[in-house]
Design a protein around this motif. Structure first.
Motif, mmCIF file in Angstrom:
data_model
loop_
_atom_site.group_PDB
_atom_site.id
_atom_site.type_symbol
_atom_site.label_atom_id
_atom_site.label_comp_id
_atom_site.label_asym_id
_atom_site.label_seq_id
_atom_site.Cartn_x
_atom_site.Cartn_y
_atom_site.Cartn_z
ATOM 1 N N VAL A 1 0.840 -1.205 0.000
ATOM 2 C CA VAL A 1 0.000 0.000 0.000
ATOM 3 C C VAL A 1 0.875 1.254 0.000
ATOM 4 C CG1 VAL A 1 -1.639 1.347 1.386
ATOM 5 C CG2 VAL A 1 -2.010 -1.100 1.020
ATOM 6 N N LEU A 2 1.924 1.248 0.787
ATOM 7 C CA LEU A 2 2.844 2.384 0.842
ATOM 8 C C LEU A 2 3.437 2.654 -0.538
ATOM 9 C CD1 LEU A 2 4.512 4.435 2.592
ATOM 10 C CD2 LEU A 2 6.225 2.616 2.767
ATOM 11 N N ALA A 3 3.933 1.609 -1.174
ATOM 12 C CA ALA A 3 4.523 1.765 -2.505
ATOM 13 C C ALA A 3 3.492 2.284 -3.505
ATOM 14 C CB ALA A 3 5.107 0.438 -2.980
ATOM 15 N N ALA A 4 2.301 1.716 -3.472
ATOM 16 C CA ALA A 4 1.252 2.137 -4.404
ATOM 17 C C ALA A 4 0.834 3.581 -4.148
ATOM 18 C CB ALA A 4 0.043 1.199 -4.291
ATOM 19 N N THR A 5 0.814 3.987 -2.883
ATOM 20 C CA THR A 5 0.425 5.355 -2.534
ATOM 21 C C THR A 5 1.396 6.357 -3.130
ATOM 22 O OG1 THR A 5 -0.644 4.645 -0.495
ATOM 23 C CG2 THR A 5 0.040 6.953 -0.614
ATOM 24 N N PHE A 6 2.678 6.134 -2.944
ATOM 25 C CA PHE A 6 3.648 7.099 -3.454
ATOM 26 C C PHE A 6 3.818 6.999 -4.969
ATOM 27 C CE2 PHE A 6 4.558 7.649 1.011
ATOM 28 C CZ PHE A 6 4.710 9.032 1.071
ATOM 29 N N LEU A 7 3.564 5.826 -5.532
ATOM 30 C CA LEU A 7 3.561 5.717 -6.987
ATOM 31 C C LEU A 7 2.395 6.530 -7.555
ATOM 32 C CD1 LEU A 7 4.719 4.514 -9.572
ATOM 33 C CD2 LEU A 7 3.247 2.528 -9.198
ATOM 34 N N THR A 8 1.235 6.415 -6.926
ATOM 35 C CA THR A 8 0.082 7.216 -7.350
ATOM 36 C C THR A 8 0.381 8.705 -7.198
ATOM 37 O OG1 THR A 8 -1.484 5.473 -6.774
ATOM 38 C CG2 THR A 8 -2.360 7.720 -6.854
ATOM 39 N N ALA A 9 1.006 9.078 -6.093
ATOM 40 C CA ALA A 9 1.349 10.489 -5.877
ATOM 41 C C ALA A 9 2.276 10.984 -6.970
ATOM 42 C CB ALA A 9 1.995 10.670 -4.504
ATOM 43 N N TRP A 10 3.280 10.195 -7.313
ATOM 44 C CA TRP A 10 4.216 10.625 -8.367
ATOM 45 C C TRP A 10 3.487 10.734 -9.706
ATOM 46 C CZ3 TRP A 10 8.560 13.017 -8.992
ATOM 47 C CH2 TRP A 10 9.204 12.981 -10.226
ATOM 48 N N ARG A 11 2.674 9.752 -10.019
ATOM 49 C CA ARG A 11 1.971 9.767 -11.311
ATOM 50 C C ARG A 11 0.957 10.900 -11.412
ATOM 51 N NH1 ARG A 11 0.968 3.289 -12.017
ATOM 52 N NH2 ARG A 11 3.025 2.810 -12.852
ATOM 53 N N ARG A 12 0.332 11.259 -10.291
ATOM 54 C CA ARG A 12 -0.725 12.277 -10.318
ATOM 55 C C ARG A 12 -0.238 13.661 -9.907
ATOM 56 N NH1 ARG A 12 -5.929 10.768 -7.514
ATOM 57 N NH2 ARG A 12 -6.530 12.621 -8.660
ATOM 58 N N ARG A 13 1.051 13.824 -9.733
ATOM 59 C CA ARG A 13 1.579 15.081 -9.203
ATOM 60 C C ARG A 13 1.204 16.283 -10.067
ATOM 61 N NH1 ARG A 13 5.481 12.700 -12.018
ATOM 62 N NH2 ARG A 13 6.918 13.974 -13.243
ATOM 63 N N ALA A 14 1.059 16.097 -11.363
ATOM 64 C CA ALA A 14 0.746 17.220 -12.242
ATOM 65 C C ALA A 14 -0.702 17.680 -12.103
ATOM 66 C CB ALA A 14 1.026 16.845 -13.703
ATOM 67 N N GLU A 15 -1.586 16.795 -11.666
ATOM 68 C CA GLU A 15 -3.009 17.144 -11.625
ATOM 69 C C GLU A 15 -3.529 17.492 -10.234
ATOM 70 O OE1 GLU A 15 -5.346 12.998 -11.629
ATOM 71 O OE2 GLU A 15 -3.746 13.114 -13.136
ATOM 72 N N VAL A 16 -2.776 17.165 -9.190
ATOM 73 C CA VAL A 16 -3.257 17.384 -7.822
ATOM 74 C C VAL A 16 -2.775 18.732 -7.311
ATOM 75 C CG1 VAL A 16 -3.119 16.547 -5.444
ATOM 76 C CG2 VAL A 16 -3.373 14.922 -7.323
ATOM 77 N N ARG A 17 -3.704 19.481 -6.736
ATOM 78 C CA ARG A 17 -3.389 20.777 -6.105
ATOM 79 C C ARG A 17 -3.833 20.695 -4.652
ATOM 80 N NH1 ARG A 17 -1.032 21.142 -10.235
ATOM 81 N NH2 ARG A 17 -1.426 22.487 -11.988
ATOM 82 N N PHE A 18 -3.002 21.172 -3.745
ATOM 83 C CA PHE A 18 -3.338 21.129 -2.335
ATOM 84 C C PHE A 18 -3.975 22.434 -1.905
ATOM 85 C CE2 PHE A 18 0.337 18.151 -2.388
ATOM 86 C CZ PHE A 18 -0.407 17.015 -2.120
ATOM 87 N N THR A 19 -4.994 22.306 -1.072
ATOM 88 C CA THR A 19 -5.615 23.499 -0.497
ATOM 89 C C THR A 19 -5.011 23.805 0.862
ATOM 90 O OG1 THR A 19 -7.378 22.140 0.433
ATOM 91 C CG2 THR A 19 -7.778 23.158 -1.726
ATOM 92 N N ALA A 20 -4.408 22.791 1.481
ATOM 93 C CA ALA A 20 -3.765 22.980 2.780
ATOM 94 C C ALA A 20 -2.254 22.969 2.569
ATOM 95 C CB ALA A 20 -4.176 21.862 3.728
ATOM 96 N N ASP A 21 -1.508 23.297 3.629
ATOM 97 C CA ASP A 21 -0.061 23.302 3.526
ATOM 98 C C ASP A 21 0.530 21.896 3.489
ATOM 99 O OD1 ASP A 21 0.207 26.017 3.380
ATOM 100 O OD2 ASP A 21 0.488 26.285 5.536
ATOM 101 N N SER A 22 -0.162 20.919 4.068
ATOM 102 C CA SER A 22 0.389 19.572 4.183
ATOM 103 C C SER A 22 -0.183 18.642 3.112
ATOM 104 C CB SER A 22 0.074 18.999 5.566
ATOM 105 O OG SER A 22 0.560 17.684 5.659
ATOM 106 N N ALA A 23 0.691 17.783 2.579
ATOM 107 C CA ALA A 23 0.276 16.759 1.623
ATOM 108 C C ALA A 23 -0.260 15.519 2.344
ATOM 109 C CB ALA A 23 1.453 16.365 0.740
ATOM 110 N N LEU A 24 -0.032 15.440 3.651
ATOM 111 C CA LEU A 24 -0.367 14.237 4.394
ATOM 112 C C LEU A 24 -1.841 13.834 4.300
ATOM 113 C CD1 LEU A 24 0.705 11.919 6.075
ATOM 114 C CD2 LEU A 24 0.349 13.329 8.114
ATOM 115 N N PRO A 25 -2.797 14.742 4.465
ATOM 116 C CA PRO A 25 -4.196 14.290 4.365
ATOM 117 C C PRO A 25 -4.501 13.618 3.030
ATOM 118 C CG PRO A 25 -4.106 16.481 5.318
ATOM 119 C CD PRO A 25 -2.712 16.151 4.840
ATOM 120 N N TRP A 26 -3.998 14.202 1.954
ATOM 121 C CA TRP A 26 -4.239 13.614 0.633
ATOM 122 C C TRP A 26 -3.543 12.257 0.522
ATOM 123 C CZ3 TRP A 26 -1.122 12.459 -3.674
ATOM 124 C CH2 TRP A 26 -1.833 12.109 -4.823
#
Length: 190
Positions: free
Chosen positions: A54-79
């Motif tokens: 799950v950890l690997a898949a989470t960060f792989l998803t984060a890397w793949r989706r980095r161009a489309e995701v915008r944070f409204t808060a200062d921390s990436a942790l909730p997402w």
């Protein structure tokens, strides 16, 4: 961009740098949140092995989706924790499908000669692993319908609704998946 010797930027700044392709910024985000994401994954799966997946898949998803995701808060942790939750559910479903498949295959008929049953079991185990490895080599769209319709025994109409595609597309993907599996698997495994 190097962060050594400077105050570490906020997550949204690191994310913006990662969106520009800065691997160091993404690595910094990873190290900042890896423990929290792993703990969440372990809590959700109850397994260290599954938590690693799950950890690997989470960060792989984060890397793949980095161009489309915008944070409204200062921390990436909730997402990241939300992604980990989705990945944990996916991992549990995958594990349950595999368990159902193993139960469905069952143990062969009772054989008096123990050596024959051991040899057959080893062959079945090898065949099952070849089939599962071949399934992993299918394109995602084909693998989805195989998992839903063949492994999970879901009706094609229900699979079409779940995937939001026409039933004819489900039939077509199953047909292509079967053809690809025939090409990938030796005849005795089919």
């Amino acid at each position: 961009m190097g962060w050594v010797g400077t105050a570490l930027p906020e997550d949204h700044e690191l994310w913006a740098a990662a969106q520009g392709g800065d691997r160091d910024a993404f690595t910094t985000l990873y190290h900042r949140h890896v423990d929290a994401v792993w703990r969440q994954a372990h809590h959700l799966t109850g397994s260290s092995v599954m938590a690693e997946d799950v950890l690997a898949a989470t960060f792989l998803t984060a890397w793949r989706r980095r161009a489309e995701v915008r944070f409204t808060a200062d921390s990436a942790l909730p997402w990241l924790l939300a992604v980990a939750g989705n990945e944990a559910r996916t991992e549990r479903r995958r594990s349950m499908r595999h368990q159902r498949l193993f139960r469905r295959l069952g143990s062969g008929p009772v054989v008096r000669d123990h050596s024959d049953s051991v040899a057959a079991s080893v062959d079945d185990h090898r065949s099952l692993h070849r089939v599962l490895a071949a399934l992993e080599r299918l394109p995602a769209a084909q693998r989805e319908v195989v998992e839903l319709c063949i492994i999970a025994d879901l009706a094609q109409s229900d699979a079409a609704r779940a995937l939001g595609i026409p039933e004819a597309t489900v039939r077509s993907r199953i047909h292509r998946a079967r053809a690809r599996l025939r090409a990938l698997l030796p005849e005795e495994t089919r």
